[in-house]
Scaffold this active site. Structure first.
Site, PDB file in Angstrom:
ATOM      1  N   GLY A  63      34.471  50.385  33.458  1.00 28.90           N
ATOM      2  CA  GLY A  63      34.642  51.812  33.221  1.00 28.90           C
ATOM      3  C   GLY A  63      35.375  52.041  31.917  1.00 28.90           C
ATOM      4  N   GLY A  64      35.978  53.208  31.781  1.00 27.48           N
ATOM      5  CA  GLY A  64      36.682  53.516  30.549  1.00 27.48           C
ATOM      6  C   GLY A  64      36.969  54.992  30.427  1.00 27.48           C
ATOM      7  N   SER A  96      32.375  52.981  37.315  1.00 30.11           N
ATOM      8  CA  SER A  96      32.983  54.171  36.776  1.00 30.11           C
ATOM      9  C   SER A  96      32.146  54.771  35.652  1.00 30.11           C
ATOM     10  CB  SER A  96      34.394  53.821  36.297  1.00 30.11           C
ATOM     11  OG  SER A  96      35.146  54.965  36.036  1.00 30.11           O
ATOM     12  N   ALA A 118      31.365  53.558  41.344  1.00 31.61           N
ATOM     13  CA  ALA A 118      32.656  53.954  40.793  1.00 31.61           C
ATOM     14  C   ALA A 118      33.704  52.887  41.071  1.00 31.61           C
ATOM     15  CB  ALA A 118      33.087  55.296  41.382  1.00 31.61           C
ATOM     16  N   PRO A 121      40.781  53.655  39.859  1.00 29.16           N
ATOM     17  CA  PRO A 121      42.126  53.088  39.932  1.00 29.16           C
ATOM     18  C   PRO A 121      42.949  53.822  40.978  1.00 29.16           C
ATOM     19  CG  PRO A 121      41.876  54.425  37.956  1.00 29.16           C
ATOM     20  CD  PRO A 121      40.528  54.340  38.605  1.00 29.16           C
ATOM     21  N   LYS A 135      39.982  69.135  40.155  1.00 33.64           N
ATOM     22  CA  LYS A 135      39.264  69.927  39.149  1.00 33.64           C
ATOM     23  C   LYS A 135      38.469  69.022  38.215  1.00 33.64           C
ATOM     24  CE  LYS A 135      39.976  73.340  35.494  1.00 33.64           C
ATOM     25  NZ  LYS A 135      40.962  74.174  34.769  1.00 33.64           N
TER      26      LYS A 135
END
Length: 426
Positions: A63-64, A96, A118, A121, A135
């Site tokens: 991810g990132g 992710s 996904a 963390p 949100k």
């Protein structure tokens, strides 16, 4: 005339066919950051310049940054060249941010033994960040739904990958309509997608990749360096090395090397931190930890300041990077934090111990350094006279009694450049 036209037509057909036999390929292996997005953008431009059949992105990422992911997805969706994302090699993962990139491709493929989904963390209490940032998660859900809808992929699974952190294997992804192909190698993938019709910005295109020549592009040396230091753990270590190097130079002026290394490390760390979402509360705690360690050297606190500095360093390290979305994979490795905290604590405690030992040593220079030294009388001390100490002649006074000439004496005190001595008995 007809024969000439036939030859011209055949030549044009052959030349067009030769141009069509080029595929540009690049490897993305690691976290998604601004360097990654720039690299993929350059790959798309290279494929366009080469009039390539497609661009193949070999993807393996946990991810990132979501901001960089948006840039990559926008480039892929607007690409004039078909983009193929291939999660490989076996054991690789598109987690992710990698889910967004894979779903945005014209053709999404995976190698056997890979998975996609996904990789959220977690906080110190073990709860996912989606609870704290609903949100941002809603925004990411809308974003991935729009991608899946445009590419006719499984919209329901795409949203669950964001909201529920689901992860599936290559076989499950193929059966659920998340990807288009499973291929054991890049070459087999090019064989399998030959003749596939894809939709690009200019219209529909039939891929001609059966015997394509693969043109691989790699990051430049500068890009590799910047990509390496953009890793959150590397940026964190560089920042601490920079601080320690400058502190060494300030405490030992003229050593030069620690100062040079410190300044270079800090500049590189500032570049990396500029590309990462820094939490300034965490940065403030790290700076406070360094201040406590320095005070430990100056103030005798019996280790209390050092313990406080270690706690502040660990907390600041855990808080250093903020995650604006539950999908962002930006954190310092726990092993790196523990190693740095232990090393830093031991380092400053060793310095404190040396400082305390130095305070206990008797002076070796100046007037105080003369006390306890051995000399020899040059004249009788009745009680005043002269003695020789370290080749120097001093006025001296016997502290008690009389001392003859040539006797060995010990200095017991010094006042107004006059030594007070006592005789050393045989």
């Amino acid at each position: 005339m007809i024969l000439r036209l036939c030859f011209i037509s055949l030549a044009l057909f052959i030349s067009a066919g030769m141009r069509a036999q080029t595929v540009v390929s690049l490897q993305v292996n690691g976290t998604i950051n601004p360097l990654t997005s720039a690299f993929i953008h350059d790959g798309i431009e290279k494929a366009r310049a080469e009039k390539a059949e497609c661009l193949v992105i070999l993807l393996n990422t946990p991810g990132g940054l979501l901001k960089s992911t948006r840039v990559i997805v926008s480039d892929i969706l607007a690409s004039p060249v078909p983009v193929v994302v291939y999660v490989s090699p076996e054991g690789a993962h598109a987690g992710s941010a990698g889910v967004f990139i894979a779903l945005a491709a014209n053709v999404a493929a995976m190698a056997p033994g890979t998975n996609i989904g996904a990789a959220h963390p977690v906080n110190l209490d073990g709860k996912t960040d989606s609870v704290m940032n609903e949100k941002a998660t809603n925004d990411a859900s809308a974003f991935i739904r729009s991608i899946a809808q445009k590419r006719n992929r499984n919209i329901k699974w795409a949203e669950e990958a964001v909201r529920k952190s689901v992860s599936i294997t290559a076989t499950e992804a193929l059966s659920q309509g998340v990807i288009d192909r499973i291929a054991v190698s890049e070459r087999q993938l090019l064989q399998d997608i030959h003749g596939t019709t894809v939709k690009i910005s200019s219209g529909n295109k039939v891929l001609n990749t059966k015997n394509a020549r693969v043109l691989r592009i790699e990051m430049s040396t500068a890009q590799k360096l910047l990509d390496f230091i953009s890793d959150p753990s590397v940026a964190y270590v560089l920042m601490l090395i920079g601080v320690y190097g400058i502190l060494f130079e300030l405490y030992s002026p003229g050593t030069i090397f620690p100062g040079v290394v410190g300044v270079i490390s800090l500049i590189l760390a500032f570049y990396a931190l500029h590309t990462l979402p820094v939490n300034y509360a965490g940065l403030a705690l790290i700076i406070f930890a360094i201040i406590l360690f320095l005070l430990e050297i100056k103030v005798v606190s019996y280790g209390l300041l050092g313990i406080g500095g270690a706690i502040s360093l660990v907390l600041g390290s855990l808080m250093l990077y903020k995650e604006s979305s539950s999908l962002e994979f930006v954190r310092v490795s726990g092993s790196v934090i523990i190693t740095v905290a232990i090393f830093t604590t031991l380092f400053f405690l060793v310095i404190v111990s040396f400082a305390l030992q130095a305070q206990k040593l008797k002076p070796v220079t100046g007037a105080e350094g003369m006390i306890g030294e051995i000399g020899q009388t040059l004249s009788p001390l009745l009680p005043l006279g002269n003695v020789q100490v370290h080749g120097e002649i001093w006025n001296a006074e016997a502290s008690s009694g009389k001392i003859g000439k040539g006797e060995k004496v010990r200095i017991v005190s010094i006042k107004n450049l006059k030594l007070f001595v006592e005789k050393i008995s045989d």
